[in-house]
Each structure stands twice: as structure tokens, then as C-alpha cells.
Design a protein around this motif. Sequence first.
Motif, PDB file in Angstrom:
ATOM      1  N   GLU A 157       0.743  -1.271   0.114  1.00  0.00           N
ATOM      2  CA  GLU A 157      -0.154   0.102   0.026  1.00  0.00           C
ATOM      3  C   GLU A 157       0.923   1.259  -0.088  1.00  0.00           C
ATOM      4  O   GLU A 157       0.729   2.143  -0.885  1.00  0.00           O
ATOM      5  CB  GLU A 157      -0.893   0.160   1.212  1.00  0.00           C
ATOM      6  N   ARG A 296      -2.901  -7.768  -1.164  1.00  0.00           N
ATOM      7  CA  ARG A 296      -3.943  -7.053   0.009  1.00  0.00           C
ATOM      8  C   ARG A 296      -3.489  -7.051   1.276  1.00  0.00           C
ATOM      9  O   ARG A 296      -4.235  -7.068   2.260  1.00  0.00           O
ATOM     10  CB  ARG A 296      -5.168  -8.075  -0.339  1.00  0.00           C
ATOM     11  N   SER A 315      -6.778  -2.595   0.474  1.00  0.00           N
ATOM     12  CA  SER A 315      -7.229  -3.444  -0.732  1.00  0.00           C
ATOM     13  C   SER A 315      -7.662  -4.877  -0.168  1.00  0.00           C
ATOM     14  O   SER A 315      -8.131  -5.596  -1.221  1.00  0.00           O
ATOM     15  CB  SER A 315      -5.881  -3.772  -1.655  1.00  0.00           C
ATOM     16  N   LYS A 317     -10.522  -5.843   1.044  1.00  0.00           N
ATOM     17  CA  LYS A 317     -12.012  -5.996   0.691  1.00  0.00           C
ATOM     18  C   LYS A 317     -12.293  -5.863  -0.923  1.00  0.00           C
ATOM     19  O   LYS A 317     -13.396  -6.041  -1.286  1.00  0.00           O
ATOM     20  CB  LYS A 317     -12.929  -5.091   1.461  1.00  0.00           C
ATOM     21  N   LYS A 318     -11.142  -5.545  -1.671  1.00  0.00           N
ATOM     22  CA  LYS A 318     -11.282  -5.335  -3.261  1.00  0.00           C
ATOM     23  C   LYS A 318     -11.679  -6.521  -3.463  1.00  0.00           C
ATOM     24  O   LYS A 318     -11.195  -7.619  -3.758  1.00  0.00           O
ATOM     25  CB  LYS A 318     -10.168  -4.767  -3.863  1.00  0.00           C
ATOM     26  N   SER A 383     -10.775  -2.120 -14.530  1.00  0.00           N
ATOM     27  CA  SER A 383     -11.209  -1.198 -13.533  1.00  0.00           C
ATOM     28  C   SER A 383     -12.581  -1.754 -12.812  1.00  0.00           C
ATOM     29  O   SER A 383     -12.486  -1.838 -11.506  1.00  0.00           O
ATOM     30  CB  SER A 383     -11.637   0.305 -14.194  1.00  0.00           C
ATOM     31  N   LYS A 384     -13.761  -1.800 -13.539  1.00  0.00           N
ATOM     32  CA  LYS A 384     -14.833  -2.390 -12.974  1.00  0.00           C
ATOM     33  C   LYS A 384     -15.739  -2.929 -14.098  1.00  0.00           C
ATOM     34  O   LYS A 384     -15.852  -2.424 -15.252  1.00  0.00           O
ATOM     35  CB  LYS A 384     -15.540  -1.633 -12.104  1.00  0.00           C
TER      36      LYS A 384
END
Length: 410
Positions: A157, A296, A315, A317-318, A383-384
Motif C-alpha cells: 500500500e 492485499r 485493498s 476487501k477489493k 477497472s470495474k
Amino acid sequence: MVRIIQVLVLALVCIQNLSAQTLGFTLPPGQKRVQMPIEIYNNLVVIPVVLNNSLPLKFILDTGVRTAILTQKTFTDILNLPYSRKYTISGPGGEKLVDAYVTNNVTLALPGIQGRGHAMLVLEEDYLELRNYLGTDVHGILGYELFSRFIVQIDYEKKLLTFTTPEKFHKSRKYQTLPMKIEDTKPYIIAPVVLQDGTTINAKLLMDSGASHGLMLDPSTDARITVPENVVSSVIGRGLGGEIVGKVGRIKSIEFGTYKLNQVVANFPDPNSYSDSIKIGNVFRNGAVGGEIMSRFTIIFNFPQEEIYIKKNASFKKGFHYNLSGLIVKAKGSQLNVFEITEVRQQSSADKAGIMAGDIILSINGIAAQMLTLNHVNAFFNSKPKKKIRLEINRKGLHMRKEFNLEDQI
């Protein structure tokens, strides 16, 4: 992309034994801890390394390799380094792939750390195109020599790397401890994996910082490891023998201590596609945990005590997604800002939009390609789900515009 240098390391396992000489990574007198900034590309940790006190380079920090590897002989030629041996690396059919050389007594310096007396494997050329598939100038790989000398903390991070001498290391109570076993210089853990059919397996997994994927499981290692029904077929990596193909799907969960990750994307290599990577020497494993999961956490490797310490980061919970565009892109050119599409997954949203391998990206959502890095390009494409992508491309001199929405096929 799954580990892209693993097959190379396996092909050269006999050479690795040449590094049994005394290794010399040390901190300055009186100093017990060093911290340095790192770069992250496709979940891989890239660190600055100065070769023989004169040539600044960048290396991948990789728990999965024993001996330092330099990807291009040009650099050692510049320094007039002598070579003690030459090897020809051959592919599965016996055809020559690349020559490799061994040079000894090399100096490798990191910020605040000096390393003397190393053996290094040198490739004639960057056969695996590391810089092109990572989008940055990466020149080599460095691993066990560092992890065996220091307690190594990777903060994905904050993009910080911390080396501490074992006698001065104290674990914070915020971290969970996982038992780890070092076999053939590499770290392994046992982790409960729940497959989509509900089967639970205590899987033996390599903790592999040199792999960008989240999880790899090989069905050939355990009859209970079955490929889920909802998968896509894809290239999951590259090795000396060429592309590594397999299926990509999801597992229900994997646990690390009290941390539980759900609906994790996992790679399942096709039979004979990745088998050599499962067994290194006499070490058997079911698969590997890579950077998509490791990033994560803040993770600390304690090789001397055979322990790993982890603490989740922002990260954690991504959600897990796999290649929402269906595209694999390679960076080219001296500035690595020419982006060529090298693969289009069948039935992906990009495939349905008529995008083809060989297309050159001119812009993404109105942003000129020259303003982007490969990290930016991949971020757009992953991205999503449902995000609209507008591409301008050059196809053999023809200017085209294409649109599609990102889609999660698994």
C-alpha cells in the motif's frame, strides 16, 4: 499474468547450484534496519539495484528464485565482466531458445545495502520480454540472497520495502503469524482452500512474490482439485517453452490465519502446460499464491524462523476480477508508450467489438496513448464491470474507433 520467469529458472536449476559460495548482503556498520521505496507493476515488486557499483538497474524481488538473474548480456558486456560458463537453453522440441552465461564475484547494491561475491545468471537477450509485458525497464530478478539474510517486509500500500537484521526484529502484535516451510530456498505454506463444489483442501502453496496472479492450483497434483464449471480459457503465463495455457475460474475461499478471502480468481493450468513448475527438485506443491493476493496485505517474510507475518491493508476487501476486457497488451518502443494488443480472448467483450491481435492503441477514453503507461492501460481495462471503454486503434495503417463495456465472464 502468471509467473513469467518460472520456467526459465527451472530450466537452469543446475546452474543455480553455482551460487553456493558465500553471499555478502550486509548493512552499514551499526545499522540494523533499512527502508526503501519500491515500484509496483502488475502486482510485482521492482527494486533499484546497482551492478558492480556503476550500473543502475531495476530487479524484480522474487521469493521464487535462488540465484540473481540478469535478463540481458548487454549490461555485463558493458562492464567487461568475465563468464565462467555458457549454457544453451532449449525448448521442449530441442530447438535453441537462448544462451545463458554465469558470471561470478558480482557486486549488487541496493539503497543502504551492499552485496559482494554473488554469482549471477546472465541471459544473452530478454527472451521473455519482461520490460514489454510490465511496461517498465526491468533488468533482472533477485530473491533468496536477500530473504536469507534479512527479515523482509513488503508494504504494497505504501510502496515501501524494509530489511531488518534477524537479531533486531520484533513482530508487532497487529500481525498474524503463519507457519512457513523453506524448501529448496523457497517459502511454502499450508492454506485451507474451498473449491466451488464445497471441497476443502489443505493446499501446499508457494508464496511467490514473482507471480502476478492471485492463486494458481494444479489439478494434476490432487484429484480433489477440479476445474469449476464457469471458466474462461486463456493464456495464463509465458515461459521458455512459449505460452502457458489454462482455465481461469473462481474458488469459494482461501484462508490465511483468521483472514478469509472469498470468490478468489484462480488459474488452473491445462495438463502438461505448467507441470514443470509444480515440482522443483524434490519439492512438491499444489500451486502458488501470487501478488494479486499478497498485495492485499502488508507481509513480512522471516526465512530464518520459517514464519510469515501478515496484516490486511486497504485493498483487502477489493473484489477479484480477471481481465475484464479480454485483452493482453504489450508495451513497445524506446519509451514503452506504444501499446500493441497481442491477444484477444474469444467471446470477450473486446472480441465481440471486433478488436484484433496486432491492433495498436492510439487512445483510451479520449486519452492519447503517449500520455499513458502500461499500468494505466491495464487499469482502464480492469477497472470495474460494465465500464465503457472507447478505443482508437491503428490496424495496419487504418484508423478505427471501437467501443465495448468491460465484462466479468467468470
